[in-house]
Design an enzyme around this catalytic site. Sequence first.
Site, short mmCIF file in Angstrom:
data_model
loop_
_atom_site.label_atom_id
_atom_site.label_comp_id
_atom_site.label_asym_id
_atom_site.label_seq_id
_atom_site.Cartn_x
_atom_site.Cartn_y
_atom_site.Cartn_z
N GLY A 1 -7.45 2.22 1.26
CA GLY A 1 -6.75 2.78 0.45
C GLY A 1 -4.97 3.79 1.34
O GLY A 1 -4.80 2.72 2.38
N CYS A 2 -4.10 4.00 1.10
CA CYS A 2 -3.27 4.60 2.06
C CYS A 2 -3.61 5.00 3.20
O CYS A 2 -3.13 4.50 3.85
CB CYS A 2 -2.36 6.24 1.00
N ASN A 3 -4.30 5.83 3.32
CA ASN A 3 -5.02 6.25 4.77
C ASN A 3 -5.26 4.78 5.43
O ASN A 3 -5.39 5.20 7.25
CB ASN A 3 -5.65 7.04 5.00
#
Length: 371
Positions: free
Chosen positions: A158-160
Site C-alpha cells: 500500500g501507500c506506506n
Amino acid sequence: MSAAVLPHPGARTGLRPSDPHLAGRPRITAVGTAVPATSYTQAEILDVFGIQDPKVRSVFLNSAIDRRHLTLPPPGEDGTRRPEEQGALLAKHKAQGVEVGTRALRDCLDAAGADPADVGYLCCVTSTGFLTPGLSALIIKEMGLDPRCQRLDVVGMGCNAGLNGLNAVSGWAVANPGRLAVLLCDEACSAAYVFDGTMRTSVVNSLFGDGAAAVAVTAGPTAGPGPRLIGFGSYLITDAIDAMRYDWDDAHGRFSFFLDPQVPYVVGAHAETAVDALLERYGLRRSDIAHWTVHAGGKKVVDSVAVNLGLTRYDLRHTTGVLRDFGNLSSGSFLFSHRRLAEEGTALPGEYGVMMTMGPGSTIETALLRW
C-alpha cells in the site's frame, strides 16, 4: 542587503558529524519522477463519467486536488466510458507500470549522472496489480539493465510501502558501498478503480492518481551529496488492521480498495507515537526537525497529521502541493514531495528531516534524514 539564512535549530543538536550513527550511512543522491500523458481536473472526471449525485460531486470538488494523471477506460461507440474487467485492469497495470516506471528510472539515473548498467540493486514497489515475473524483471529487460542486477518486488503493502522499500535499498547500499541501489515506486491507480456510484468507491476514486518515482541511494566515501538516511521506524496500528484494504469484491468481480472514514483520525492519533519513537533513538525532538516529507494521502489525513504533530502549512507545503497537482500517488507520493524539497534548495548542512508514509495495516512508516 538580504538577511542571512540561519540553520534550523535542529542543525545544532542531536547527532554530530563524528557520531557513529552517521558513519557509513547511505545518501539519497537523486530522485526522478514520471506520470502518464493524460490528466484531468476533478470536474472533468465527474463529467467524463456523467456523475450528477451532489454528494459524490462534493467529495471530488472539495478534495484539495486540482488535477490528476489517469488512464481512463477508452470511450465506447456511444462515447461513454465503461468500467474495464479485471483482466483489462491487470493489462493496464503492466503496460503503464513498465512505460511510466522506465521513464521515472531514466529521469533518476540522469539526475544521478549514472547509466542503467550502474544499477546493482532494483527494488520495485507497487500495489495496483499483480505480476509474475514482477515489474523489476520487466523493467530490467526493457531498459537493458545488467541481468545480474539484484532485485526485489514489494507488492501489496500500500501507500506506506515506499519507505519499506527504501529501508531495504538503504540496507543493500550499506552492504555494498560504492554501488548504486534504486527504489522505484510504480503505481497505476487507474488499474485499481471500481465505479459503482456508491459513496465508498467515490471517496477512493476522488483521491488516487497515476505516477512513478525513483530514488538513487549509495553509501561509502564516493556517495556524493544528498541527505543521509539515518534510520527507519515502523508502527502498526493493529486495532485498525482492516481500516484500509485492497481485496476481492464479489459484487463487481474485481479487486476493490476500501477506506474506512475514520482512517484520517486513526492515523493522526498515532502519528506522535510513531515519530517520537524514531526521534528518541537519536536524541532528537520534533522541534529539531527542519523538513517534513509526509505522504499526500488526502486532505483529511494530512490535516489530522498536522494537528497531532504540530506542523505548519509551511512544513507541509510540498505534501499539499503534490496532493493538489497529482492527487494521492500511493507509494511514490513522498518522493514527489522530496524532489520538490531538493529542487527548492532550502535544506542546509546539518539539518534534519523526517519522511512519513501511511497505509494499510493501518501502518505508519518513518525515516530520519540529515543533510
